[in-house]
Design a protein around this motif. Structure first.
Motif, short mmCIF file in Angstrom:
data_model
loop_
_atom_site.label_atom_id
_atom_site.label_comp_id
_atom_site.label_asym_id
_atom_site.label_seq_id
_atom_site.Cartn_x
_atom_site.Cartn_y
_atom_site.Cartn_z
N TYR A 124 7.41 6.03 -4.06
CA TYR A 124 7.47 5.55 -2.68
C TYR A 124 6.86 4.16 -2.56
O TYR A 124 7.43 3.28 -1.90
CB TYR A 124 6.72 6.53 -1.77
CG TYR A 124 6.61 6.04 -0.34
CD1 TYR A 124 5.43 5.47 0.13
CD2 TYR A 124 7.70 6.11 0.52
CE1 TYR A 124 5.34 5.00 1.43
CE2 TYR A 124 7.61 5.64 1.81
CZ TYR A 124 6.43 5.09 2.27
OH TYR A 124 6.34 4.61 3.55
N ASP A 125 5.71 3.96 -3.18
CA ASP A 125 5.05 2.66 -3.06
C ASP A 125 5.92 1.54 -3.64
O ASP A 125 5.93 0.43 -3.11
CB ASP A 125 3.70 2.68 -3.79
CG ASP A 125 2.66 3.52 -3.08
OD1 ASP A 125 1.57 3.74 -3.65
OD2 ASP A 125 2.94 3.98 -1.95
N ALA A 126 6.63 1.84 -4.71
CA ALA A 126 7.51 0.82 -5.30
C ALA A 126 8.68 0.54 -4.36
O ALA A 126 9.07 -0.62 -4.17
CB ALA A 126 8.01 1.29 -6.67
N ALA A 127 9.24 1.61 -3.76
CA ALA A 127 10.35 1.42 -2.82
C ALA A 127 9.89 0.59 -1.62
O ALA A 127 10.58 -0.31 -1.15
CB ALA A 127 10.88 2.78 -2.35
N ARG A 128 8.70 0.89 -1.17
CA ARG A 128 8.16 0.18 -0.02
C ARG A 128 7.91 -1.30 -0.34
O ARG A 128 8.26 -2.19 0.45
CB ARG A 128 6.86 0.85 0.43
CG ARG A 128 6.36 0.35 1.74
CD ARG A 128 4.97 0.88 2.08
NE ARG A 128 4.31 -0.11 2.91
CZ ARG A 128 4.38 -0.15 4.24
NH1 ARG A 128 5.04 0.78 4.88
NH2 ARG A 128 3.78 -1.10 4.90
N GLN A 129 7.33 -1.53 -1.51
CA GLN A 129 7.08 -2.92 -1.90
C GLN A 129 8.39 -3.68 -2.10
O GLN A 129 8.47 -4.86 -1.79
CB GLN A 129 6.22 -2.97 -3.17
CG GLN A 129 4.77 -2.63 -2.92
CD GLN A 129 3.89 -2.90 -4.13
OE1 GLN A 129 4.17 -3.75 -4.95
NE2 GLN A 129 2.81 -2.13 -4.23
N ALA A 130 9.39 -2.97 -2.62
CA ALA A 130 10.69 -3.62 -2.80
C ALA A 130 11.27 -4.01 -1.45
O ALA A 130 11.73 -5.14 -1.25
CB ALA A 130 11.64 -2.69 -3.55
#
Lengths: 253, 353
Positions: A124-130
């Motif tokens: 999730y954190d990677a998706a959010r940062q993306a």
């Protein structure tokens, strides 16, 4: 202040001028990409011309000078009164319309549900940062628009995605022939990406002291998707949706 | 004078000729390697932080660096890097000890499940065996579980597909679970988790133990992938800290000596090779130039020297003039989708004109 709508007709122009004296209009500027067109169309249908800056047809709004962002003078000159931004509202659709070869999904903390079938998990954190990285440009624009306007600026939440996969797939014709993909992203993923986009924009608005106008509640179905009546194409909403937003803008203006 | 073994010793056997005299950049401790990596051989890499340099250079050098757990194309490069995609063949994190490597193989194939395999901290979830892999930990337990399952699938693919495996031995000091001997990459409580002397114990592996672990790993790997060739290196990076009650310099010397002896012993196994990157970095000929100001990090000059010798000796130079291995096709789906959206926007403009 709610402006009465007067049909556009030369014979009625004196009445329109009188109404403007009785109900002096607050100057506003609607600025955005394709999602702003529906608001412009709705305004036309109601008989008035909005000060609408279409970013697809204008110069690039950001000029970088000495490492700082400046608003292009050509755009700054066109901004009047309170700003209502719809900039970059559809960006999440670049991720959520058509199915990539590597299907993906992510789990939203606090929400039930599992991954879409065959999807690889993206944290999730990677998706959010993306997502935050992708819309950073639009946030920079918003900051400039807000400073250029008068009074508090607002950002209008992008419309919810359509929920009808079959209709979307049928309407994605010409542009997708070259990439030979006709499968749309599962609606659950589509919705998550839109919500992620909206959440980040809401947070950025708070940071920039910009008001956040959520989607018109009447346009959202029970599952959180765009009601069919407001669908124009897989990535746009129609003038009827624009009319709802226009009313929200009037209330905020 | 009678003949003796040193009379006709080659130059590389003589310190004055091979180390004392040449310019630092010309020192070459590689005498012979009985393998040549071609540009189509799939090379996997894992190990300690020094192995990251090897991974990067293999990739940039046009070799078929195997990545079985690539970042999804929707992740921009900076996000992929922050989340440790592509650093090694899979999202292993640093594997400092032979015990960790053996454990990883066994976990990936379901042969070992640690009793303690998640650390929860402030509502976030950490992998005890990859505590730094996910900045700030995983958002939910379910996300961690699914990601780990995906990771193990990538680990299995890596072991099954690799032609060469470059492994950098990093440490002998290790913290293990007192419950089941599970080995952690870092002491619990330093990056994540909570230190509890009742649950965790310190070990400092001996050469025999490192050899035993690596031999077991090689045997189990060859059962999966019989033809794989293994290249061992020893990390030249000194210990950041020692848990032994002695000077860190002394502990470092012990650790590196053990790993060097173990690596040498292991080359007696079939298709196991040693590459002397440790000697290149730490050899006195460089006068410390290959260590950065902190006397721990390795300079790019040092890494460059190692990799130049690696490419020179360990790769098929007959392919030097040939085009580099075609990089994996760039997944430009996002660009294409942006184009689709723009086209739809353009069409919509035409429609409303």
């Amino acid at each position: 202040m709610k402006l009465p709508a007067v049909p556009a007709h030369p014979a009625l122009e004196p009445a329109r001028r009188l109404l403007r004296r009785v109900f002096p209009s607050r100057k506003i500027t609607v600025i955005g990409h394709s999602h702003s067109w529906c608001v412009g169309e709705a305004a036309l249908a109601q008989g008035f011309v909005l000060n609408h800056i279409d970013l697809w047809k204008s110069v690039q709004p950001i000029v970088e000078e000495g490492g700082e962002d400046r608003l292009h003078p050509a755009i700054a000159a066109r901004i009047e009164g309170r700003v209502f931004s719809l900039a970059g509202g559809g960006y999440h659709l670049a991720l959520s319309a058509l199915q990539a070869e590597r299907r993906f999904d992510f789990l939203v903390p606090g929400e039930a549900g599992d991954l879409a079938p065959g999807a690889e998990i993206i944290p999730y954190d990677a998706a959010r940062q993306a997502m935050a990285a992708y819309i950073r440009l639009f946030v920079r624009m918003l900051a400039l628009f807000a400073k250029a306007g008068r009074g508090r600026a607002y950002h209008v939440q992008s419309p919810p995605p359509p929920g009808d996969d079959a209709r979307m797939a049928a309407d994605l014709t010409t542009p997708v022939r070259t990439i030979h993909v006709t499968e749309v992203v599962p609606r659950s993923v589509r919705l998550k990406l839109w919500r992620l986009h909206s959440q980040i924009m809401r947070e950025e608005c708070a940071r920039l002291s910009v008001g956040f106008i959520p989607c018109p509640p009447d346009a959202i179905d029970d599952d959180g998707f765009l009601r069919a009546a407001y669908y124009l194409d897989p990535v746009h909403v129609n003038a009827a949706y624009g009319a709802l937003v226009l009313e929200q803008i009037r209330q905020a203006a | 004078m009678t003949e003796h073994p040193y009379a006709n010793a080659p130059d590389y056997a003589r310190w004055s000729r091979a180390v004392g005299r040449p310019a630092p950049a010309d020192v070459d401790p590689v005498v012979r390697l009985s393998f040549k990596i071609s540009r189509t051989d799939k090379v996997a890499a894992a190990g300690s932080c020094f192995a990251q340099h090897i991974s990067r250079h293999l990739r940039e050098g046009g070799f078929s660096f195997l990545v079985t757990e690539p970042a999804h194309p929707i992740l921009p490069a900076e996000v992929a890097e922050a989340f440790n995609y592509g650093v090694f063949t899979a999202r292993f994190g640093n594997l400092y000890t032979a015990r960790q490597l053996l454990q990883l193989l066994r976990r990936a194939y379901g042969r070992f499940t640690p009793a303690e395999d998640v650390w929860e901290q402030d509502g976030r979830f950490f992998d005890p065996f990859r505590p730094s892999i996910q900045p700030g930990g995983f958002a939910t337990a379910r996300e961690y579980e699914l990601d780990r399952r995906q990771h193990f699938a990538a680990v299995r693919r890596a072991f099954e597909e690799m032609d060469y495996f470059v492994f950098t031995l990093g440490l002998t000091e290790c913290w293990v679970s007192k419950l089941d001997g599970a080995a952690y990459p870092v002491c619990p409580g330093t990056v994540a988790g909570e230190f509890d002397p009742e649950r965790y114990g310190f070990v400092n592996f001996t050469a025999e133990e490192v050899v035993a672990d690596m031999t077991a790993f090689i045997d189990e790997l060859r059962a999966i992938n019989p033809g794989v060739r293994i290249i061992l290196t020893v990390s030249p990076v000194p210990l950041a800290a020692t848990a032994e009650d002695r000077h860190v310099l002394v502990s470092t010397a012990y650790s590196k000596a053990v790993l060097r002896v173990a690596a040498d012993t292991l080359t007696r196994l079939k298709d196991v090779f040693y590459f002397p990157s440790y000697e290149v970095i730490t050899g006195p000929f460089s006068r410390g130039a290959y260590f950065a100001e902190d006397l721990r990090s390795i300079t790019e000059e040092g890494v460059g020297h190692v990799m130049r010798l690696f490419f020179q000796h360990a790769t098929d130079q007959s392919e030097a003039a040939a085009p580099a291995a075609a990089p994996p096709p760039k997944d430009d789906f996002l660009e294409k989708m942006q184009g689709v959206v723009k086209t739809l926007c353009d069409e919509e403009q035409l429609d409303s004109a």
